[in-house]
Design an enzyme around this catalytic site. Structure first.
Site, short mmCIF file in Angstrom:
data_model
loop_
_atom_site.label_atom_id
_atom_site.label_comp_id
_atom_site.label_asym_id
_atom_site.label_seq_id
_atom_site.Cartn_x
_atom_site.Cartn_y
_atom_site.Cartn_z
N ARG A 44 0.82 -1.21 0.00
CA ARG A 44 0.00 0.00 0.00
C ARG A 44 0.85 1.26 0.00
O ARG A 44 0.60 2.20 -0.75
CB ARG A 44 -0.93 0.01 1.22
N ALA B 79 12.06 4.43 4.93
CA ALA B 79 11.09 4.90 5.91
C ALA B 79 10.12 3.78 6.26
O ALA B 79 8.97 4.03 6.60
CB ALA B 79 10.33 6.12 5.37
N GLU C 295 16.47 2.02 18.14
CA GLU C 295 15.91 3.36 18.21
C GLU C 295 15.82 3.83 19.65
O GLU C 295 15.28 3.11 20.49
CB GLU C 295 14.54 3.40 17.54
N HIS D 130 11.87 8.49 13.34
CA HIS D 130 10.71 7.61 13.11
C HIS D 130 9.41 8.42 13.06
O HIS D 130 8.51 8.26 13.88
CB HIS D 130 10.62 6.53 14.18
#
Length: 530
Positions: free
Chosen positions: A151, A230, A261, A279
């Site tokens: 998507r 991303a 992270e 993020h």
């Protein structure tokens, strides 16, 4: 009669509360205040959270009334799904709430990498005026490679088309027809690395995709390449990326996601030819509001006993108790089926044979599709979007039932045709009073084995000594074989060997074994609880 209590544990938009409607008693608590959270959960039927509230086993066990945990976002790292499932608590999230925001962020990274926008802004704010230092490149007429046409990848491709670029893509699960509809040319990963001026990554992180783009791939790239990720941290090998950027092997990069992270002490932080963001894929007002409204609607559906599209652990709705154990079995069969496919699907038949034929088994078709697509698309797969994913890829799906099952009380099967003309199949059943999940057929070879975490499927020409060959290779690599079954249709013909192993197997070892036994098929398949 008292209204069910819906607990809001983090700040959500007014639209979220409005979407819940008047049928619930709305209470609020600070989800980071552990004692207050546990006390408030004791009377809650549902809890709405974001990322700060930890819904672990202790929190779930603190409530005897809890039916739904709703995460207003995509990630579920702060929810113990296994404990929730064991307690009969539905977990829902908002898998499509951020797809537009994530796609736009990826394009923002591409433009920033092309035009040095963040560095130019910082320089100007520092009182400098160094126009020549920030001479960039246009996207116009460049070749842009999209890794993954799910998507988000599709949205990125559609938006990039307006820049008059040449679009190529790597996605082994998308048909050429679907790619053509998007104006995209399908290529191999090596071809994409060789041809692209820009690359943007939009695939899920799985054992197969971890480190997908590494030193070998960067060695094929143009020196002018700018690459953006991303989607999920780790798909691009960070060490290899650092080496490629440091040596100017490629021109630039943009990362919104990282293996760890935040990326403290990462050498990537030292480089001036990479753009890093914390993020931010879902960090827009629109995405946050969509997420809240989406899960509020799911809570309403769940507490009224209806099918919940975005449930990640149970299907919800009125499903016969005799059918329900088949749902996780079908999801696992779907994962095995997807692992066997080496080209895009054109059709899938979900077959139910035996006593289940007399029940409403439509949810089993949804479970099969959820299992198939869970490892091959970047977005969260649910019972509602799984058929849409099949439709988008031009896959024809049928549900077939038959009251006759000769060997087992019930047999659940998935059969499919691929674009290369081949066909694959996998079947399973539930055995005994404990309803143990078993695989009973792979590509028309009869087997009978439980579902392991790591499964190796091999097809080769049956001949003496073949087991010793691959047994030695795995043994030398300290891969423990926990179980093995061999099936064949005739002596000296093709044989299928299925191994259950205790740990993942490196692709380099699989390739070594593949060559050593001249395998027609050799795949490792990792099976997850969805």
């Amino acid at each position: 009669m008292a209204k069910p209590v819906v607990l809001i544990a983090e700040e959500l938009s007014p639209a979220t509360v409005e979407a819940l409607g008047p049928d619930f008693e709305i209470r609020s608590v600070d989800g980071t205040d552990r004692p207050a959270l546990l006390a408030a959960l004791s009377e809650a039927s549902a809890v709405l959270i974001r990322s700060a509230t930890q819904m672990d086993a202790e929190a779930i066990a603190s409530s005897k009334t809890l039916k739904v945990i709703a995460r207003a976002g995509v990630g579920l790292d702060n929810v113990d799904i296994k404990s929730a499932t064991a307690a009969g608590v539905m977990v829902v999230n908002a898998p499509t709430s951020n797809i537009v925001s994530a796609a736009e962020l990826a394009i923002g990274h591409l433009l920033s990498a092309a035009r040095f926008i963040p560095d130019a802004s910082a320089s100007t704010k520092a009182g400098e005026w160094k126009r020549s230092k920030f001479t960039g490149v246009e996207l116009f007429d460049k070749t842009i490679g999209v890794v993954g046409l799910g998507r988000i990848g599709t949205l990125v491709a559609q938006r990039l088309a307006g820049f008059d670029v040449k679009l190529i893509a790597y996605d082994p699960f998308v048909t050429p027809t679907r790619a053509q509809q998007l104006g995209v040319t399908l290529v191999t990963l090596d071809e994409l690395m060789e041809q692209a001026d820009f690359i943007t990554v939009h695939i899920p992180k799985t054992p197969e995709t971890t480190g997908l783009i590494g030193a070998e791939q960067f060695a094929k790239a143009k020196p002018s390449l700018r690459i953006v990720n991303a989607s999920r941290g780790g798909i691009i090998d960070e060490d290899a990326l650092y080496a490629a950027l440091k040596s100017k092997r490629i021109a630039g990069a943009g990362l919104d996601v990282f293996v760890s992270e935040p990326p403290k002490n990462s050498p990537l932080l030292e480089l001036d030819n990479i753009i890093l963001t914390p993020h931010l894929g879902a960090s827009t007002d629109e995405a946050q509001e969509k997420a809240g409204v989406s899960v509020a609607k799911s809570v309403r559906l769940a507490l009224s006993g209806e099918l919940v599209p975005d449930a990640v652990n149970v299907a919800g709705g009125v499903i016969d108790p005799y059918v329900r154990p088949g749902i996780p079995l079908m999801e696992k069969l779907g994962q095995v089926f997807a692992g066997l496919a080496d080209s895009p699907l054109t059709s899938v038949d979900v077959e139910i044979r035996g006593e289940l034929e007399g029940y409403d088994v439509s949810v089993l078709k949804l479970a099969a599709l959820k299992g198939i697509f869970s490892g091959i698309v970047s977005e969260q797969v649910s019972y509602v979007n799984a058929p849409l994913l099949a439709e988008q890829r031009g896959v024809v799906v049928r549900l077939l039932t038959d009251p006759i099952s000769e060997e087992y009380r019930n047999v659940l099967s998935i059969r499919g045709a691929l674009t290369d003309g081949s066909q694959i199949s996998v079947s399973g059943t539930l055995m005994g009073t404990r309803q143990v999940e078993k695989i009973v057929e792979i590509n028309d070879y009869e087997v009978e084995l439980p579902f392991p975490k790591h499964l190796v499927v091999m097809v080769y020409q049956d001949r003496p000594g073949i087991v010793a060959v691959y047994g030695k290779e795995f043994g030398d690599a300290e891969i423990n074989i926990a179980g093995m079954q061999i099936a064949r249709r005739a002596a000296g013909g093709q044989a299928l060997s299925v191994l259950t192993v205790d740990s993942p197997i490196p692709e380099s070892l699989l390739e070594k074994v593949r060559t050593a036994i001249s395998a027609d098929l050799l795949r490792e398949i990792d099976i997850k609880e969805l």
